[in-house]
Design a protein around this motif. Sequence first.
Motif, PDB file in Angstrom:
ATOM      1  N   ASN A  32       0.876  -1.161   0.000  1.00 48.14           N
ATOM      2  CA  ASN A  32       0.000   0.000   0.000  1.00 48.14           C
ATOM      3  C   ASN A  32       0.920   1.220   0.000  1.00 48.14           C
ATOM      4  N   VAL A  51      -3.827   0.970  -3.216  1.00 53.25           N
ATOM      5  CA  VAL A  51      -3.697  -0.429  -2.802  1.00 53.25           C
ATOM      6  C   VAL A  51      -3.225  -1.313  -3.944  1.00 53.25           C
ATOM      7  N   GLY A  96       0.287  -5.364   2.835  1.00 50.48           N
ATOM      8  CA  GLY A  96      -1.084  -5.516   2.386  1.00 50.48           C
ATOM      9  C   GLY A  96      -2.053  -5.660   3.532  1.00 50.48           C
ATOM     10  N   VAL A  97      -2.891  -6.653   3.440  1.00 52.89           N
ATOM     11  CA  VAL A  97      -3.996  -6.809   4.377  1.00 52.89           C
ATOM     12  C   VAL A  97      -3.501  -7.013   5.797  1.00 52.89           C
ATOM     13  N   ASN A  98      -4.223  -6.439   6.749  1.00 48.66           N
ATOM     14  CA  ASN A  98      -4.035  -6.687   8.177  1.00 48.66           C
ATOM     15  C   ASN A  98      -2.708  -6.230   8.735  1.00 48.66           C
ATOM     16  N   SER A  99      -2.145  -5.229   8.189  1.00 49.22           N
ATOM     17  CA  SER A  99      -0.959  -4.639   8.795  1.00 49.22           C
ATOM     18  C   SER A  99      -0.969  -3.158   8.494  1.00 49.22           C
ATOM     19  N   ASP A 100      -0.876  -2.325   9.527  1.00 48.15           N
ATOM     20  CA  ASP A 100      -1.029  -0.898   9.300  1.00 48.15           C
ATOM     21  C   ASP A 100       0.196  -0.064   9.607  1.00 48.15           C
ATOM     22  N   THR A 101       1.281  -0.683  10.014  1.00 48.98           N
ATOM     23  CA  THR A 101       2.483   0.110  10.234  1.00 48.98           C
ATOM     24  C   THR A 101       2.913   0.718   8.917  1.00 48.98           C
ATOM     25  N   GLN A 102       3.107   2.006   8.921  1.00 52.42           N
ATOM     26  CA  GLN A 102       3.564   2.687   7.722  1.00 52.42           C
ATOM     27  C   GLN A 102       5.024   3.089   7.883  1.00 52.42           C
TER      28      GLN A 102
ATOM     29  N   PHE B  34       0.151   4.278  17.371  1.00 55.31           N
ATOM     30  CA  PHE B  34       1.551   4.398  16.964  1.00 55.31           C
ATOM     31  C   PHE B  34       2.154   5.680  17.521  1.00 55.31           C
ATOM     32  N   TYR B  36       5.511   7.981  16.273  1.00 57.98           N
ATOM     33  CA  TYR B  36       6.596   8.187  15.324  1.00 57.98           C
ATOM     34  C   TYR B  36       7.442   9.370  15.787  1.00 57.98           C
ATOM     35  N   LYS B  49       4.489   0.585  18.534  1.00 60.46           N
ATOM     36  CA  LYS B  49       3.148   0.323  18.015  1.00 60.46           C
ATOM     37  C   LYS B  49       2.375  -0.522  19.012  1.00 60.46           C
ATOM     38  N   GLY B  97      -6.653  -3.672  10.273  1.00 69.24           N
ATOM     39  CA  GLY B  97      -7.258  -4.855   9.685  1.00 69.24           C
ATOM     40  C   GLY B  97      -7.817  -4.668   8.296  1.00 69.24           C
ATOM     41  N   GLN B  98      -7.605  -3.542   7.685  1.00 67.34           N
ATOM     42  CA  GLN B  98      -8.178  -3.307   6.364  1.00 67.34           C
ATOM     43  C   GLN B  98      -7.092  -2.839   5.404  1.00 67.34           C
ATOM     44  N   ALA B  99      -7.058  -3.418   4.239  1.00 68.57           N
ATOM     45  CA  ALA B  99      -6.103  -2.983   3.240  1.00 68.57           C
ATOM     46  C   ALA B  99      -6.325  -1.525   2.897  1.00 68.57           C
ATOM     47  N   LEU B 103      -3.448   6.027   8.398  1.00 63.89           N
ATOM     48  CA  LEU B 103      -3.267   6.468   9.765  1.00 63.89           C
ATOM     49  C   LEU B 103      -3.802   7.879   9.927  1.00 63.89           C
TER      50      LEU B 103
END
Lengths: 113, 115
Positions: A32, A51, A96-102, B34, B36, B49, B97-99, B103
């Motif tokens: 993403n 995405v 991708g899915v189910n991970s939000d650390t940027q 989070f 940063y 996190k 949990g969502q593509a 943030l």
Amino acid sequence: SQTIHQWPATLVQPVGSPLSLECTVEGTSNPNLYWYRQAAGRGLQLLFYSVGIGQISSEVPQNLSASRPQDRQFILSSKKLLLSDSGFYLCAWSRGVNSDTQYFGPGTRLTVL
Amino acid sequence: AQSVTQLGSHVSVSEGALVLLRCNYSSSVPPYLFWYVQYPNQGLQLLLKYTSAATLVKGINGFEAEFKKSETSFHLTKPSAHMSDAAEYFCAVSEGGQAGTALIFGKGTTLSVSS
């Protein structure tokens, strides 16, 4: 390991000129991708996210656009810059899915004169 | 809708003193949270996190944060400040949990450390 690149690092452009900022990610597939703008005292504003190739979501109406011509390439563009477009532009990626650390790139400092 | 509030746009401490940066969040579902850090003219670096595994989260550079659901807070602390900690700190929330979930960032807190 994954790395994210942005260029140019700094840019000074006149009002009304076009813009193209590039972001590329290495070491991962189907990330993403995100473009943020950071203005003094205003935190980070999400501009676009993607995405997948050709899939762009815009968060804020403005004279900027984004494109994703390749899986790991994200481009921020404008046809005519405004003074208000000045700021620090950050690209980020996440899995991708189910991970939000940027994970963020080093940023591009844009000054519009 | 999610939101993040960072109390205090600027915090000043002496070297060796406790660092406390405050963050309160609003989320309709259990959040991911989070912290940063951003050094001048650089991108953001993840400090730590929270993903519901443990309420006390330890991060890099000696920082930690505690998730308190009853207070909707996720404050960042460090027992002893170092000059190199001077930077801007951002708290962020995600419903997770969502593509493509983005943030939501707070406006940031600038930490100054004096000798």
